[in-house]
Design a protein around this motif. Structure first.
Motif, short mmCIF file in Angstrom:
data_model
loop_
_atom_site.label_atom_id
_atom_site.label_comp_id
_atom_site.label_asym_id
_atom_site.label_seq_id
_atom_site.Cartn_x
_atom_site.Cartn_y
_atom_site.Cartn_z
N ASN A 169 20.69 8.24 17.50
CA ASN A 169 20.78 7.94 15.96
C ASN A 169 20.27 9.40 15.51
O ASN A 169 19.90 10.50 16.26
CB ASN A 169 20.12 6.80 15.32
CG ASN A 169 18.60 6.94 15.52
OD1 ASN A 169 17.91 7.94 15.58
ND2 ASN A 169 18.01 5.63 15.83
N ALA A 170 20.02 9.65 13.89
CA ALA A 170 19.65 10.97 13.52
C ALA A 170 18.14 11.33 13.96
O ALA A 170 17.91 12.45 13.71
CB ALA A 170 19.62 10.89 11.94
N ARG A 171 17.39 10.43 14.42
CA ARG A 171 16.14 10.61 14.68
C ARG A 171 15.55 10.54 16.17
O ARG A 171 14.67 11.26 16.81
CB ARG A 171 15.18 9.76 14.03
CG ARG A 171 14.84 10.06 12.49
CD ARG A 171 13.76 9.40 11.74
NE ARG A 171 13.76 9.70 10.61
CZ ARG A 171 12.80 10.48 10.10
NH1 ARG A 171 11.72 10.63 10.84
NH2 ARG A 171 12.67 10.98 8.84
N SER A 180 9.88 15.32 11.32
CA SER A 180 10.14 15.98 10.19
C SER A 180 11.36 17.11 10.27
O SER A 180 11.58 17.28 11.90
CB SER A 180 8.91 16.71 9.29
OG SER A 180 8.41 17.66 10.29
N GLN A 181 11.70 17.75 9.38
CA GLN A 181 12.47 18.98 9.99
C GLN A 181 11.83 20.08 10.78
O GLN A 181 12.80 20.72 11.41
CB GLN A 181 13.01 19.65 8.41
CG GLN A 181 13.96 18.70 7.44
CD GLN A 181 14.31 19.54 6.46
OE1 GLN A 181 13.88 20.52 6.07
NE2 GLN A 181 15.34 18.81 5.71
N GLN A 182 10.61 20.31 10.86
CA GLN A 182 9.94 21.22 11.69
C GLN A 182 9.32 20.71 12.99
O GLN A 182 8.94 21.38 13.68
CB GLN A 182 9.08 21.98 10.76
CG GLN A 182 9.53 23.03 9.73
CD GLN A 182 9.51 22.02 8.33
OE1 GLN A 182 9.00 21.22 8.10
NE2 GLN A 182 10.27 22.87 7.30
N THR A 183 9.32 19.41 13.14
CA THR A 183 8.68 18.65 13.98
C THR A 183 9.34 17.67 14.77
O THR A 183 9.87 16.70 14.33
CB THR A 183 7.28 17.85 13.46
OG1 THR A 183 6.45 19.05 12.97
CG2 THR A 183 6.39 17.46 14.40
N ILE A 184 9.16 17.80 16.23
CA ILE A 184 10.13 16.76 17.18
C ILE A 184 8.98 16.51 18.03
O ILE A 184 8.39 17.33 18.68
CB ILE A 184 11.23 17.50 17.59
CG1 ILE A 184 12.15 17.80 16.79
CG2 ILE A 184 11.71 16.62 18.79
CD1 ILE A 184 13.35 18.82 17.42
#
Length: 81
Positions: free
Chosen positions: A24-26, A64-68
């Protein structure tokens, strides 16, 4: 004792291959394997010949946009010839 600082000629082959799937998106997963072979030409250094196989699997989650966030585990086996 194995001497890893040999001056003789050698052949090194290495490959690392992976396949991923985005659930999915995440959330995503990645599965792969690697192979490495080190072969010395000199018979005196043949005791340093080795091959290894690595199997790995990763779980990736977008925080988040900057963190995986990544959870990774690997199984590595080495064969000394």
């Amino acid at each position: 004792m194995v001497n890893d600082r040999s001056n003789s000629e050698y052949l090194l082959f290495s490959t690392d291959n992976s396949l991923g799937y985005k659930w999915n998106a995440r959330m995503a997963t990645v599965t792969g394997f690697g192979y490495r072979n080190l072969d010395y030409d000199d018979a005196a250094d043949s005791r340093s010949d080795r091959e290894s196989l690595t199997l790995h699997h990763q779980f990736r989650y977008v925080v988040s946009q900057q963190t995986i966030s990544t959870l990774d585990y690997r199984y590595i086996t080495t064969i000394l010839n």
